[in-house]
Design a protein around this motif. Structure first.
Motif, PDB file in Angstrom:
ATOM      1  N   TYR A  73       0.808  -1.017   0.010  1.00 41.76           N
ATOM      2  CA  TYR A  73      -0.037   0.003  -0.187  1.00 41.76           C
ATOM      3  C   TYR A  73       0.777   1.356   0.060  1.00 41.76           C
ATOM      4  CZ  TYR A  73      -4.161  -3.005   0.840  1.00 41.76           C
ATOM      5  OH  TYR A  73      -4.936  -3.833   0.673  1.00 41.76           O
ATOM      6  N   THR A  74       1.963   1.185  -0.174  1.00 46.17           N
ATOM      7  CA  THR A  74       2.886   2.400  -0.422  1.00 46.17           C
ATOM      8  C   THR A  74       2.814   3.004  -1.895  1.00 46.17           C
ATOM      9  OG1 THR A  74       4.512   1.544   1.398  1.00 46.17           O
ATOM     10  CG2 THR A  74       5.173   3.168  -0.263  1.00 46.17           C
ATOM     11  N   LYS A  75       2.381   4.361  -1.990  1.00 49.61           N
ATOM     12  CA  LYS A  75       2.570   4.983  -3.056  1.00 49.61           C
ATOM     13  C   LYS A  75       3.696   6.291  -2.941  1.00 49.61           C
ATOM     14  CE  LYS A  75      -2.233   4.242  -3.939  1.00 49.61           C
ATOM     15  NZ  LYS A  75      -3.617   5.014  -4.217  1.00 49.61           N
ATOM     16  N   GLY A  76       4.884   5.874  -3.723  1.00 47.23           N
ATOM     17  CA  GLY A  76       5.995   6.728  -3.466  1.00 47.23           C
ATOM     18  C   GLY A  76       6.730   6.607  -2.396  1.00 47.23           C
ATOM     19  N   LYS A  77       6.488   7.460  -1.514  1.00 50.83           N
ATOM     20  CA  LYS A  77       7.185   7.252  -0.225  1.00 50.83           C
ATOM     21  C   LYS A  77       6.103   7.151   1.067  1.00 50.83           C
ATOM     22  CE  LYS A  77      11.615   9.003  -1.153  1.00 50.83           C
ATOM     23  NZ  LYS A  77      12.820   9.985  -0.950  1.00 50.83           N
ATOM     24  N   LYS A  78       4.903   7.255   0.676  1.00 51.73           N
ATOM     25  CA  LYS A  78       3.942   7.232   1.443  1.00 51.73           C
ATOM     26  C   LYS A  78       2.764   6.204   1.558  1.00 51.73           C
ATOM     27  CE  LYS A  78       0.170  10.396   2.864  1.00 51.73           C
ATOM     28  NZ  LYS A  78      -0.458  11.797   2.575  1.00 51.73           N
ATOM     29  N   ILE A  79       2.582   5.616   2.628  1.00 50.62           N
ATOM     30  CA  ILE A  79       1.678   4.551   2.911  1.00 50.62           C
ATOM     31  C   ILE A  79       0.188   5.094   3.009  1.00 50.62           C
ATOM     32  CG2 ILE A  79       1.044   2.465   4.122  1.00 50.62           C
ATOM     33  CD1 ILE A  79       3.796   2.299   5.227  1.00 50.62           C
ATOM     34  N   ASP A  80      -0.654   4.567   2.189  1.00 51.76           N
ATOM     35  CA  ASP A  80      -2.020   4.658   2.058  1.00 51.76           C
ATOM     36  C   ASP A  80      -2.777   3.987   3.180  1.00 51.76           C
ATOM     37  OD1 ASP A  80      -4.707   5.265   1.706  1.00 51.76           O
ATOM     38  OD2 ASP A  80      -4.404   5.019  -0.645  1.00 51.76           O
ATOM     39  N   TYR A  81      -2.748   4.598   4.370  1.00 52.98           N
ATOM     40  CA  TYR A  81      -3.476   3.878   5.579  1.00 52.98           C
ATOM     41  C   TYR A  81      -4.795   3.614   5.407  1.00 52.98           C
ATOM     42  CZ  TYR A  81       1.385   4.503   7.835  1.00 52.98           C
ATOM     43  OH  TYR A  81       2.391   4.486   8.051  1.00 52.98           O
ATOM     44  N   GLU A  82      -5.373   4.613   4.836  1.00 53.72           N
ATOM     45  CA  GLU A  82      -6.850   4.695   4.795  1.00 53.72           C
ATOM     46  C   GLU A  82      -7.508   3.504   4.058  1.00 53.72           C
ATOM     47  OE1 GLU A  82     -10.711   7.606   3.590  1.00 53.72           O
ATOM     48  OE2 GLU A  82      -8.517   8.084   3.226  1.00 53.72           O
ATOM     49  N   LYS A  83      -6.718   3.279   2.763  1.00 53.14           N
ATOM     50  CA  LYS A  83      -7.072   2.022   1.892  1.00 53.14           C
ATOM     51  C   LYS A  83      -6.569   0.893   2.442  1.00 53.14           C
ATOM     52  CE  LYS A  83      -6.457   0.583  -2.657  1.00 53.14           C
ATOM     53  NZ  LYS A  83      -5.753   0.781  -4.083  1.00 53.14           N
ATOM     54  N   LEU A  84      -5.628   0.855   3.115  1.00 52.32           N
ATOM     55  CA  LEU A  84      -5.099  -0.433   3.889  1.00 52.32           C
ATOM     56  C   LEU A  84      -6.107  -1.002   4.791  1.00 52.32           C
ATOM     57  CD1 LEU A  84      -1.594  -0.919   5.102  1.00 52.32           C
ATOM     58  CD2 LEU A  84      -3.580  -1.600   6.443  1.00 52.32           C
ATOM     59  N   LEU A  85      -6.631   0.033   5.649  1.00 49.61           N
ATOM     60  CA  LEU A  85      -7.475  -0.134   6.658  1.00 49.61           C
ATOM     61  C   LEU A  85      -8.807  -0.718   6.082  1.00 49.61           C
ATOM     62  CD1 LEU A  85      -6.597   2.403   9.616  1.00 49.61           C
ATOM     63  CD2 LEU A  85      -6.223  -0.158   9.460  1.00 49.61           C
ATOM     64  N   GLN A  86      -9.311  -0.072   5.051  1.00 48.90           N
ATOM     65  CA  GLN A  86     -10.633  -0.367   4.284  1.00 48.90           C
ATOM     66  C   GLN A  86     -10.579  -1.842   3.635  1.00 48.90           C
ATOM     67  OE1 GLN A  86     -10.819   3.051   1.393  1.00 48.90           O
ATOM     68  NE2 GLN A  86     -11.982   4.346   2.942  1.00 48.90           N
ATOM     69  N   GLU A  87      -9.387  -2.225   3.106  1.00 49.68           N
ATOM     70  CA  GLU A  87      -9.370  -3.457   2.318  1.00 49.68           C
ATOM     71  C   GLU A  87      -8.960  -4.471   3.221  1.00 49.68           C
ATOM     72  OE1 GLU A  87      -6.980  -2.879  -1.164  1.00 49.68           O
ATOM     73  OE2 GLU A  87      -8.245  -1.328  -2.048  1.00 49.68           O
ATOM     74  N   ASN A  88      -8.660  -4.262   4.452  1.00 48.59           N
ATOM     75  CA  ASN A  88      -8.274  -5.128   5.478  1.00 48.59           C
ATOM     76  C   ASN A  88      -8.882  -5.059   6.942  1.00 48.59           C
ATOM     77  OD1 ASN A  88      -5.921  -6.807   4.004  1.00 48.59           O
ATOM     78  ND2 ASN A  88      -5.536  -4.564   3.684  1.00 48.59           N
ATOM     79  N   ALA A  89     -10.358  -4.696   6.691  1.00 44.70           N
ATOM     80  CA  ALA A  89     -11.070  -4.518   8.032  1.00 44.70           C
ATOM     81  C   ALA A  89     -11.061  -5.658   8.947  1.00 44.70           C
ATOM     82  CB  ALA A  89     -12.638  -4.194   7.438  1.00 44.70           C
ATOM     83  N   ASN A  90     -10.855  -6.773   8.678  1.00 45.14           N
ATOM     84  CA  ASN A  90     -10.682  -7.939   9.826  1.00 45.14           C
ATOM     85  C   ASN A  90      -9.458  -7.524  10.748  1.00 45.14           C
ATOM     86  OD1 ASN A  90      -8.753  -8.340   7.848  1.00 45.14           O
ATOM     87  ND2 ASN A  90      -9.266 -10.458   7.420  1.00 45.14           N
ATOM     88  N   LEU A  91      -8.471  -6.772  10.399  1.00 45.40           N
ATOM     89  CA  LEU A  91      -7.353  -6.341  11.145  1.00 45.40           C
ATOM     90  C   LEU A  91      -7.988  -5.601  12.406  1.00 45.40           C
ATOM     91  CD1 LEU A  91      -4.665  -5.039   8.878  1.00 45.40           C
ATOM     92  CD2 LEU A  91      -4.390  -7.197  10.297  1.00 45.40           C
TER      93      LEU A  91
END
Length: 414
Positions: A302-320
């Protein structure tokens, strides 16, 4: 209240208009070159002043709202990263917690006491033992000769056979196969039944002699009964403790199954293996390092450039989030284990007190000398303290407690 049309507002704000409202004095015209600090209202009518104040409030509200919106926009990303870091750290520490909890459950389930303490108790159980200065086997034969045969055990064949039969009962392999403190009590009961049976055909063995013999034999029965009670209650307590540990292990297994599935490391089918075997094999691979690697790969994805897209990460892995929120149950399971751990030592304390009580009965009934009893009590106390220290060092509860404290389970994430 006076209403201003759209075309009047700019003129009012720039100061290039003069109004005559309801016949009141006019507002002086401001020259363009004059510095405008704030509108000066010199009319007795406060209507315009109120309008100006309302306009200032609207402008200030707009400024504050713009600032808040900007902060929320920036803070949303910060909030998502904070959530993710909390989840990641909690699940990493949880992986160690699962491993430690399973290891310590198995260790405590395997405990009875220690080898030295077991040897001490076994020696007291043995009818042949002279740990207290007497052997039950010898004392029973002595009582038969002294009371039943009135010191004439070798005077005739009948008496000799009676003594030999008593010895045969005492040495029966049936009694030797018994566990716990049953042999001494079984011997006493069997000898009494035998003598009552012999008395039916031997008039020399009357009721009075049997009562006197039983009275003396009961002194030993009281001692062994108390010792047997201590042993049985300790064994019952241990078995109950083990049952509770087994139930706890089952609950931990179910909890781990969900978390492991979220981390893409599902538990294999148990088949015919015990839960202990299954978990021991599973924890060869399911370790903290594997969980750290799981999150590293997820961050890379979920890293784009040098930044992690935390919002997308959490949305697509809600079971975490759910795995994190269920960690409260895991922490409660460790607390339950801590209670069972403490209950084990409470059982050991109660056992120690009951054994000491039986030793005092042996002294009070004149079976053993005071010095011997006190020596045995001191030996038992030392063995019990050594057992406690050995078990505490082996299980190392502090290791589990310190790891659990790292899990911030109180912060639920939605």
């Amino acid at each position: 209240m006076l209403k201003l049309t759209r075309w009047m507002m700019p003129l009012l704000l720039t100061g290039f208009v003069t109004l005559n409202i309801y016949g009141q004095d006019t507002i002086p015209v401001l020259k363009p070159q004059q510095e405008i600090k704030s509108p000066q209202v010199r009319t007795a009518d406060t209507t315009i002043k109120k309008i100006m104040e309302e306009l200032e409030k609207v402008q200030e509200n707009d400024r504050q709202n713009s600032q808040i919106i900007g902060e929320l926009t920036r803070g949303r990303e910060i909030d998502n990263s904070t959530k993710y870091e909390l989840i990641k750290n909690n699940l990493i520490y949880a992986s160690d917690t699962y491993y430690l909890l399973n290891k310590k459950i198995i260790d405590l389930k395997s405990r009875t006491t220690t080898s030295n303490l077991d040897v001490f108790i076994t020696s007291l159980n043995n009818p042949e033992s002279k740990e207290l200065g007497f052997s039950l086997s010898d004392r029973v034969v002595e009582l038969v000769e002294k009371i039943i045969l009135k010191g004439k055990g070798d005077k005739n064949e009948r008496n000799t056979k009676l003594v030999e039969s008593t010895k045969s009962i005492i040495n029966s392999p049936i009694f030797k196969s018994f566990t716990s403190l049953t042999p001494p009590l079984a011997i006493a009961s069997s000898v009494m039944n035998f003598l009552h049976s012999v008395a039916q055909s031997n008039k020399a063995i009357n009721h009075k002699l049997l009562q006197e013999f039983e009275k003396e034999l009961n002194k030993y029965v009281i001692y062994y009964t108390a010792l047997n009670d201590a042993n049985q209650k300790f064994e019952f307590g241990l078995n109950f403790n083990k049952d509770q540990l087994s139930l706890l292990q089952d609950n931990m297994y179910d909890h781990l199954a969900f978390t492991a599935n979220v981390l893409k490391m599902p538990l294999p089918a148990r088949g015919n293996k015990t839960i202990a075997e299954s978990l021991n094999e599973y924890f060869i691979d399911f370790r903290k390092e594997k969980v750290v690697d799981f999150f590293a790969k997820m961050e890379a994805k979920y890293t784009k450039g040098k930044k992690i897209d935390y919002e997308k990460l959490l949305q697509e892995n809600a079971n975490l989030k759910e795995a994190n929120n269920q960690l409260e149950d895991l922490v409660l399971q460790t607390k339950r284990f801590e209670n069972l751990y403490n209950e084990y030592f409470s059982l050991l304390d109660a056992y120690y007190n009951k054994v000491n009580h039986s030793l005092r009965l042996a002294q009070d009934n004149g079976l053993a000398e005071k010095g011997i009893v006190e020596s045995k009590q001191a030996e038992f106390r030392n063995l019990k303290n050594e057992a406690v220290q050995e078990i505490q060092a082996s299980l190392n509860m502090r290791e589990l407690v310190l790891n659990v404290e790292k899990i911030k389970y109180r912060y639920r994430i939605f």
